[in-house]
Scaffold this motif. Structure first.
Motif, PDB file in Angstrom:
ATOM      1  N   GLN A 115      41.199 -35.283  71.516  1.00 25.30           N
ATOM      2  CA  GLN A 115      40.742 -36.098  70.385  1.00 25.30           C
ATOM      3  C   GLN A 115      39.744 -35.344  69.520  1.00 25.30           C
ATOM      4  O   GLN A 115      39.779 -35.448  68.289  1.00 25.30           O
ATOM      5  N   ASN A 116      38.879 -34.560  70.140  1.00 26.20           N
ATOM      6  CA  ASN A 116      37.931 -33.749  69.382  1.00 26.20           C
ATOM      7  C   ASN A 116      38.677 -32.715  68.541  1.00 26.20           C
ATOM      8  O   ASN A 116      38.349 -32.487  67.368  1.00 26.20           O
ATOM      9  N   HIS A 117      39.697 -32.101  69.132  1.00 26.69           N
ATOM     10  CA  HIS A 117      40.503 -31.122  68.403  1.00 26.69           C
ATOM     11  C   HIS A 117      41.167 -31.778  67.185  1.00 26.69           C
ATOM     12  O   HIS A 117      41.166 -31.197  66.086  1.00 26.69           O
ATOM     13  N   ALA A 118      41.688 -32.970  67.371  1.00 26.31           N
ATOM     14  CA  ALA A 118      42.318 -33.683  66.252  1.00 26.31           C
ATOM     15  C   ALA A 118      41.308 -33.920  65.133  1.00 26.31           C
ATOM     16  O   ALA A 118      41.636 -33.771  63.950  1.00 26.31           O
ATOM     17  N   ALA A 119      40.074 -34.270  65.489  1.00 26.63           N
ATOM     18  CA  ALA A 119      39.043 -34.514  64.480  1.00 26.63           C
ATOM     19  C   ALA A 119      38.682 -33.222  63.735  1.00 26.63           C
ATOM     20  O   ALA A 119      38.486 -33.242  62.509  1.00 26.63           O
ATOM     21  N   VAL A 120      38.619 -32.115  64.446  1.00 27.63           N
ATOM     22  CA  VAL A 120      38.307 -30.833  63.794  1.00 27.63           C
ATOM     23  C   VAL A 120      39.426 -30.450  62.826  1.00 27.63           C
ATOM     24  O   VAL A 120      39.156 -30.034  61.688  1.00 27.63           O
TER      25      VAL A 120
END
Length: 165
Positions: free
Chosen positions: A139-144
């Protein structure tokens, strides 16, 4: 008999200057170590970020993202980029070594399932973590990536925080 010295300033000075200049470079390492075709593809995406639409839906295990464009050149770049990065990560190579969020993503990559499909105008990616930590990292990767789409090169040059402590 002349004394032998391991320190020869004529030989050592150019090496030291080269090393210091390399260390003094500001900002991210500009894709060193990445194949030129992959680097050019990423540059196309950053230069055309305003032509990209991205929707992300978080799921309990990760996310689903649809990333598309009406520009055929950008569509091709999106589709190619996903396969280039998957190949790189599957082979164990790093991505953005200087960015803590990407280091974390690479370290958890094998704990995630990635399903990629082309759409008429881009890509659809479904990522599911096999552990709670991997789901958070996904999810963090998607936000980045969404921030890259929103801000282009300005965001490219930033470091991003990891989420698993």
């Amino acid at each position: 008999m002349k004394a032998f010295s391991f320190f020869n300033p004529v030989l050592v000075l150019p090496f030291l200057v080269t090393a210091l200049v390399g260390c003094a470079q500001a900002g991210p390492p500009a894709g060193r170590g990445m194949p030129e075709a992959a680097r050019e593809n990423i540059h196309t995406l950053f230069e055309n970020h305003a032509k990209i639409r991205r929707t992300v839906t978080k799921t309990e295990a990760g996310y689903t993202a649809v990333t598309e464009s009406d520009d055929p050149k950008v569509v091709k770049a999106l589709q190619t980029h996903v396969t280039q990065m998957a190949d790189r990560l599957e082979s164990g190579l790093m991505v953005r070594r200087w960015d803590p969020a990407f280091e974390e993503y690479v370290n958890h990559y094998k704990d995630m399932d990635h399903q990629f499909e082309k759409t008429d105008k881009g890509v659809r990616m479904v990522v599911k973590g096999r552990t709670a930590d991997a789901a958070k990292v996904a999810q963090n990767h998607a936000a980045v990536i969404s921030a890259f789409v929103a801000h282009g090169w300005e965001e490219h040059d930033r470091k991003h925080d990891p989420v698993v402590k």
